[in-house]
Scaffold this motif. Structure first.
Motif, PDB file in Angstrom:
ATOM      1  N   GLU A 222       0.824  -1.220   0.000  1.00 33.74           N
ATOM      2  CA  GLU A 222       0.000   0.000   0.000  1.00 33.74           C
ATOM      3  C   GLU A 222       0.857   1.268   0.000  1.00 33.74           C
ATOM      4  N   ARG A 223       2.077   1.184   0.530  1.00 34.81           N
ATOM      5  CA  ARG A 223       2.963   2.346   0.509  1.00 34.81           C
ATOM      6  C   ARG A 223       3.414   2.675  -0.919  1.00 34.81           C
ATOM      7  N   GLU A 225       1.502   2.016  -3.574  1.00 37.28           N
ATOM      8  CA  GLU A 225       0.295   2.617  -4.165  1.00 37.28           C
ATOM      9  C   GLU A 225       0.183   4.085  -3.770  1.00 37.28           C
ATOM     10  N   ASP A 226       0.492   4.391  -2.507  1.00 34.74           N
ATOM     11  CA  ASP A 226       0.441   5.779  -2.039  1.00 34.74           C
ATOM     12  C   ASP A 226       1.485   6.624  -2.763  1.00 34.74           C
ATOM     13  N   GLU A 229       0.294   7.518  -6.240  1.00 26.84           N
ATOM     14  CA  GLU A 229      -0.759   8.541  -6.204  1.00 26.84           C
ATOM     15  C   GLU A 229      -0.163   9.917  -5.885  1.00 26.84           C
ATOM     16  N   LYS A 230       0.798   9.959  -4.971  1.00 26.50           N
ATOM     17  CA  LYS A 230       1.434  11.230  -4.630  1.00 26.50           C
ATOM     18  C   LYS A 230       2.275  11.751  -5.807  1.00 26.50           C
TER      19      LYS A 230
END
Length: 310
Positions: A222-223, A225-226, A229-230
């Motif tokens: 998930e990091r 994925e983050d 997105e960032k």
């Protein structure tokens, strides 16, 4: 609940890193950014050693690294492609020393000593692509492959490459055009020519420790994925605030304002960094096989290189 550590992200501290800087400055990217001025080849080594978790580097370096790896239970290649960072090709400038009258053109470079940052780096891989375009590739002999150059001189950093073509350690090297231009302008090195990558130039990879497979589905941490997105937000800010981008590049990085503005005309970042087009990977592998960097049927195949597809 155990809090996960922030990602360690490897990147090249050049003008292309500006959206990454904006992602951290304005959009809360919680990560440790680790610069690798010596480029993608060094990051391949670092991500395999567990020194970084994610990295942004040159397409050819990542794909060549995986294409030379025979996947086993003990060795899975160390990373997978998860995102696309730059859509446009990269212009590699071909440079020699300021006092090399014997080197007049690209034709003069056949059989010479090429300076590279590392074996397997973009500067190394593009040497073969140049040789392929110039028809310098020789057929494999009984004693092994015949290289188009007399010697590959490993020099690690851009500064070392510049010094080497002036002291005769190497005859020429290739590095990104705008990063090289300052040193043409001040007379330290001389431009011989240029070559564009036949593929989109920058990809994002994640350690295989952050990639998991269940049935036919591949998931990334998930990091990661983050981060993607960032980065999308950082790219959007970059596109909408180009004067700020120019100021950052010309004050914090090694570029003039004029060169920064010229570079902006040549580069296109994606609206969404998530995923990699398998067609791009297949096309890159085909060219690298033709250039003699990879061997058909060997190493991790394109489908296995990509953890997150577009």
């Amino acid at each position: 609940m155990t809090l996960q550590k922030p990602l360690k992200i490897g990147y090249v501290p050049e003008h292309f890193s500006t959206p990454l800087h904006f992602a951290q400055k304005y959009f809360g990217l919680d990560a440790e950014l680790i610069p690798f001025p010596s480029g993608t080849g060094h990051m391949v080594t670092a991500i395999r050693a567990g020194e970084i978790d994610v990295a942004i580097g040159l397409t050819e370096g990542w794909i060549a690294g995986l294409g030379k790896t025979e996947e086993t239970e003990e060795n899975d290649g160390g990373y997978r492609l998860v995102g696309t960072y730059v859509e446009t090709p990269l212009c590699w400038a071909i440079s020699t020393g300021k006092s090399r009258p014997d080197i007049k053109s690209v034709d003069s470079l056949k059989g010479s000593k090429i300076g590279v940052s590392r074996i397997g780096s973009g500067s190394y891989v593009m040497g073969f692509v140049l040789a392929d375009q110039q028809d310098w590739l020789l057929p494999t002999t009984a004693s092994g492959s015949s290289a188009p150059y007399n010697e590959f001189i490993v020099l690690n950093t851009f500064e070392n490459l510049r010094n080497a073509v002036n002291d005769g350690t190497a005859d020429f090297f290739m590095w990104e055009h705008f990063t090289s231009k300052k040193y043409y302008d001040n007379g330290e090195i001389r431009r011989v020519g240029e070559i564009y990558t036949p593929w989109s130039s920058w990809k994002i990879v994640a350690s295989t420790k952050l990639v998991s497979k269940s049935d036919d589905e591949t998931k990334v941490d998930e990091r990661v994925e983050d981060l993607l997105e960032k980065l999308n937000q950082g790219i959007k800010h970059f596109n909408e605030h180009q004067d700020e981008a120019v100021k950052y590049i010309s004050t914090e990085l090694d570029y003039s304002e004029e060169d920064a503005r010229e570079w902006l005309k040549t580069v296109r970042f994606p609206e969404r960094t998530q995923g990699v087009d398998l067609k791009v990977v297949n096309g890159t592998v085909e060219i690298l096989q033709k250039a003699g960097v990879l061997s058909a049927g060997s190493g991790i195949q394109p489908e296995g290189m990509v953890a997150k597809r577009r």
